[in-house]
Design a protein around this motif. Sequence first.
Motif, PDB file in Angstrom:
ATOM      1  N   VAL A   1      -2.395   0.559  -0.832  1.00 44.01           N
ATOM      2  CA  VAL A   1      -1.238  -0.286  -0.521  1.00 44.01           C
ATOM      3  C   VAL A   1      -0.027   0.186  -1.321  1.00 44.01           C
ATOM      4  CG1 VAL A   1      -0.283  -2.620  -0.583  1.00 44.01           C
ATOM      5  CG2 VAL A   1      -2.681  -2.283   0.041  1.00 44.01           C
ATOM      6  N   ALA A   2      -0.265   0.536  -2.592  1.00 44.76           N
ATOM      7  CA  ALA A   2       0.827   1.037  -3.424  1.00 44.76           C
ATOM      8  C   ALA A   2       1.427   2.311  -2.830  1.00 44.76           C
ATOM      9  CB  ALA A   2       0.327   1.303  -4.844  1.00 44.76           C
ATOM     10  N   SER A   3       0.569   3.186  -2.272  1.00 43.84           N
ATOM     11  CA  SER A   3       1.077   4.421  -1.669  1.00 43.84           C
ATOM     12  C   SER A   3       1.906   4.124  -0.431  1.00 43.84           C
ATOM     13  CB  SER A   3      -0.085   5.367  -1.321  1.00 43.84           C
ATOM     14  OG  SER A   3      -0.803   4.933  -0.181  1.00 43.84           O
ATOM     15  N   VAL A   4       1.507   3.099   0.332  1.00 43.79           N
ATOM     16  CA  VAL A   4       2.284   2.694   1.508  1.00 43.79           C
ATOM     17  C   VAL A   4       3.653   2.192   1.070  1.00 43.79           C
ATOM     18  CG1 VAL A   4       2.445   0.998   3.375  1.00 43.79           C
ATOM     19  CG2 VAL A   4       0.288   2.188   2.950  1.00 43.79           C
ATOM     20  N   LEU A   5       3.687   1.367   0.027  1.00 38.04           N
ATOM     21  CA  LEU A   5       4.955   0.841  -0.473  1.00 38.04           C
ATOM     22  C   LEU A   5       5.854   1.965  -0.987  1.00 38.04           C
ATOM     23  CD1 LEU A   5       3.698  -2.335  -2.364  1.00 38.04           C
ATOM     24  CD2 LEU A   5       5.094  -2.288  -0.293  1.00 38.04           C
ATOM     25  N   GLU A   6       5.240   2.958  -1.611  1.00 41.59           N
ATOM     26  CA  GLU A   6       6.017   4.078  -2.120  1.00 41.59           C
ATOM     27  C   GLU A   6       6.644   4.895  -0.991  1.00 41.59           C
ATOM     28  OE1 GLU A   6       6.581   5.288  -5.784  1.00 41.59           O
ATOM     29  OE2 GLU A   6       6.697   3.166  -5.280  1.00 41.59           O
TER      30      GLU A   6
ATOM     31  N   LEU B   1       0.448   5.785  10.216  1.00 44.12           N
ATOM     32  CA  LEU B   1      -0.046   6.209   8.913  1.00 44.12           C
ATOM     33  C   LEU B   1      -1.028   7.369   9.049  1.00 44.12           C
ATOM     34  CD1 LEU B   1      -0.757   2.996   6.805  1.00 44.12           C
ATOM     35  CD2 LEU B   1       0.848   4.811   6.270  1.00 44.12           C
ATOM     36  N   ASP B   2      -0.948   8.297   8.131  1.00 47.82           N
ATOM     37  CA  ASP B   2      -1.904   9.399   8.049  1.00 47.82           C
ATOM     38  C   ASP B   2      -2.899   9.038   6.942  1.00 47.82           C
ATOM     39  OD1 ASP B   2      -3.155  11.845   7.071  1.00 47.82           O
ATOM     40  OD2 ASP B   2      -1.769  12.896   8.416  1.00 47.82           O
ATOM     41  N   ALA B   3      -4.155   8.805   7.320  1.00 51.51           N
ATOM     42  CA  ALA B   3      -5.156   8.329   6.367  1.00 51.51           C
ATOM     43  C   ALA B   3      -5.372   9.315   5.229  1.00 51.51           C
ATOM     44  CB  ALA B   3      -6.476   8.055   7.094  1.00 51.51           C
ATOM     45  N   LYS B   4      -5.418  10.603   5.548  1.00 51.52           N
ATOM     46  CA  LYS B   4      -5.661  11.602   4.508  1.00 51.52           C
ATOM     47  C   LYS B   4      -4.533  11.627   3.494  1.00 51.52           C
ATOM     48  CE  LYS B   4      -6.902  16.445   3.816  1.00 51.52           C
ATOM     49  NZ  LYS B   4      -7.236  17.741   4.469  1.00 51.52           N
ATOM     50  N   LYS B   5      -3.289  11.627   3.987  1.00 45.62           N
ATOM     51  CA  LYS B   5      -2.143  11.627   3.079  1.00 45.62           C
ATOM     52  C   LYS B   5      -2.092  10.348   2.259  1.00 45.62           C
ATOM     53  CE  LYS B   5       0.892  14.728   5.711  1.00 45.62           C
ATOM     54  NZ  LYS B   5       2.171  14.835   6.450  1.00 45.62           N
ATOM     55  N   ALA B   6      -2.443   9.223   2.888  1.00 48.43           N
ATOM     56  CA  ALA B   6      -2.435   7.944   2.172  1.00 48.43           C
ATOM     57  C   ALA B   6      -3.415   7.983   1.001  1.00 48.43           C
ATOM     58  CB  ALA B   6      -2.778   6.807   3.126  1.00 48.43           C
ATOM     59  N   CYS B   7      -4.606   8.569   1.213  1.00 48.50           N
ATOM     60  CA  CYS B   7      -5.597   8.669   0.139  1.00 48.50           C
ATOM     61  C   CYS B   7      -5.128   9.610  -0.965  1.00 48.50           C
ATOM     62  CB  CYS B   7      -6.934   9.159   0.705  1.00 48.50           C
ATOM     63  SG  CYS B   7      -7.871   7.899   1.587  1.00 48.50           S
ATOM     64  N   GLN B   8      -4.540  10.730  -0.577  1.00 46.62           N
ATOM     65  CA  GLN B   8      -4.032  11.680  -1.569  1.00 46.62           C
ATOM     66  C   GLN B   8      -2.952  11.039  -2.422  1.00 46.62           C
ATOM     67  OE1 GLN B   8      -2.851  14.879   1.043  1.00 46.62           O
ATOM     68  NE2 GLN B   8      -4.833  15.925   0.887  1.00 46.62           N
ATOM     69  N   ASN B   9      -2.047  10.312  -1.782  1.00 49.36           N
ATOM     70  CA  ASN B   9      -0.972   9.642  -2.525  1.00 49.36           C
ATOM     71  C   ASN B   9      -1.523   8.535  -3.416  1.00 49.36           C
ATOM     72  OD1 ASN B   9       1.006  11.261  -1.375  1.00 49.36           O
ATOM     73  ND2 ASN B   9       1.418   9.832   0.297  1.00 49.36           N
ATOM     74  N   ALA B  10      -2.570   7.857  -2.936  1.00 49.41           N
ATOM     75  CA  ALA B  10      -3.183   6.793  -3.733  1.00 49.41           C
ATOM     76  C   ALA B  10      -3.762   7.357  -5.032  1.00 49.41           C
ATOM     77  CB  ALA B  10      -4.270   6.088  -2.925  1.00 49.41           C
ATOM     78  N   LEU B  11      -4.396   8.521  -4.952  1.00 48.86           N
ATOM     79  CA  LEU B  11      -4.958   9.140  -6.151  1.00 48.86           C
ATOM     80  C   LEU B  11      -3.859   9.582  -7.114  1.00 48.86           C
ATOM     81  CD1 LEU B  11      -7.904  11.280  -4.735  1.00 48.86           C
ATOM     82  CD2 LEU B  11      -8.030   9.112  -5.949  1.00 48.86           C
ATOM     83  N   LYS B  12      -2.736  10.063  -6.574  1.00 50.33           N
ATOM     84  CA  LYS B  12      -1.609  10.447  -7.429  1.00 50.33           C
ATOM     85  C   LYS B  12      -1.049   9.231  -8.157  1.00 50.33           C
ATOM     86  CE  LYS B  12      -0.174  14.412  -4.610  1.00 50.33           C
ATOM     87  NZ  LYS B  12       0.886  14.963  -3.720  1.00 50.33           N
TER      88      LYS B  12
END
Length: 470
Positions: free
Chosen positions: A409-414, A441-452
């Motif tokens: 969710v934080a990555s989506v907000l960002e 939304l791109d699920a893979k990019k969302a996960c990568q951004n979440a880890l960052k």
Amino acid sequence: MVGLAAIAELFGGNAGTEELEAFYPIRPDCLADIPKTRFRPRVGKTLSARRWHAAFSEDGHLDIEKVLRRIQRGGIHPSIKGFVWEFLLGCFDPNSTFDDRNQLREQRSFLHSQCLASCFPPLIINDILFLRMVDHCDSTFRANHPRERYAMWKTECQNMVPVIGSGKYITRPIITDDGQPIEGEDCHVTSAVSDKKVAHWMLFLHQIGLDVFRTDRALVFYEDEANQAKLWDILAIYSWVDDDIGYVQGMNDICSPMVILLENEADAFWCFEHAMRRLRENFRCSTSSIGVQSQLGILSQVIKTVDPKLHQHLEDLDGGEYLFAFRMLMVLFRREFSFVDALYLWEVMWAMEYNPNIFSLYEQPDAALDSNSTQTLHAKELKRYGKFQRKNLQNGHTDKNCALSVFLVASVLETKNRQILKDAKGLDDVVTILGEITGNLDAKKACQNALKIQDKYLKKVRLYFYQKNS
């Protein structure tokens, strides 16, 4: 859902070339209305049937570390999703053998009717007598594996509402608020219900049916009423067993993929039940609190730490409680992604959050290792954890509400940071801006951004405590 012929090719080398549409066909009249699917199996990245098969030893032990790495890189091929999910969710122990798992599957599907027949002659029973009968029979099974209870629970429910297990389901109330049966051609209850637990459960059955009717209607799979009924049966039985939470709208969105991926009803039930062990608190709502409130609190803390300007803007809009993220957290982005992308997102999340002790924690809690302890975990042991969970353990961050979904969710907000800061003049604007992500939304990019964001958050938290204690 693919047929048995496709499943028979599960371990073949050609499974990875199958088109996704063969696994989750869409109704022709719905093609224009569904979000675009971005996930595609990728050779060398996606866990294929061949690599899945190769990850097992001769007697059936699973190299979970190798499997996790592959899932985190590219998800799971549709032909094996259901089988892999059972391990990710803790239904099976990677250290078990093929024989161990076959025994568990038999126990899951064990028919309890022999016990009922031996204890009591055929008769028409009321709800109180039936509950006493079940208590008597259940005592003979307490020493056995808990998965044996599914068929017993189904038998309980069938005796109270015979439509369960019939291939049909209900969408109309069957009793009044005071427990009186509602008469009609499809009357399912023949006498007044006096037991409060039974009455409370029965009052929700038609609501489950209404939600089932609306669930994933774009999929050809649910054109078959028998498949809808299977989903209804599982949700109805789960709400009977977990009467503390019962049924809450949104559980249908979590359960539906399990019904599609796992042909055996007992397998689908236990996969859903294990998923709910992670998520059930999301559905605990009262007049004073909502189920995901703790996670929303963590989300607020994360955004305040990594993006204080955005957090302050949301505070100024009276959105500091982050209630606009309620749905994303509650049903894990089912509404924001296409069906296929949501499944990909889930399995990557579960792989990243994987705890190698999950089976023991669920099945043998007294014998399980302390999952929050890193003192005895060496580098080799840490590799058996998912990437997200491993980072949390290494940093001593063990709050269970600090889940990967919060950072998603934080990555989506960002990604919407600039637009929110520029255009959001009120909470309605925030909701509108976030609504635009549905299907985009791109699920893979969302996960990568979440880890960052997780890395950034953990570093800032460490720095804060270092400065505070120095």
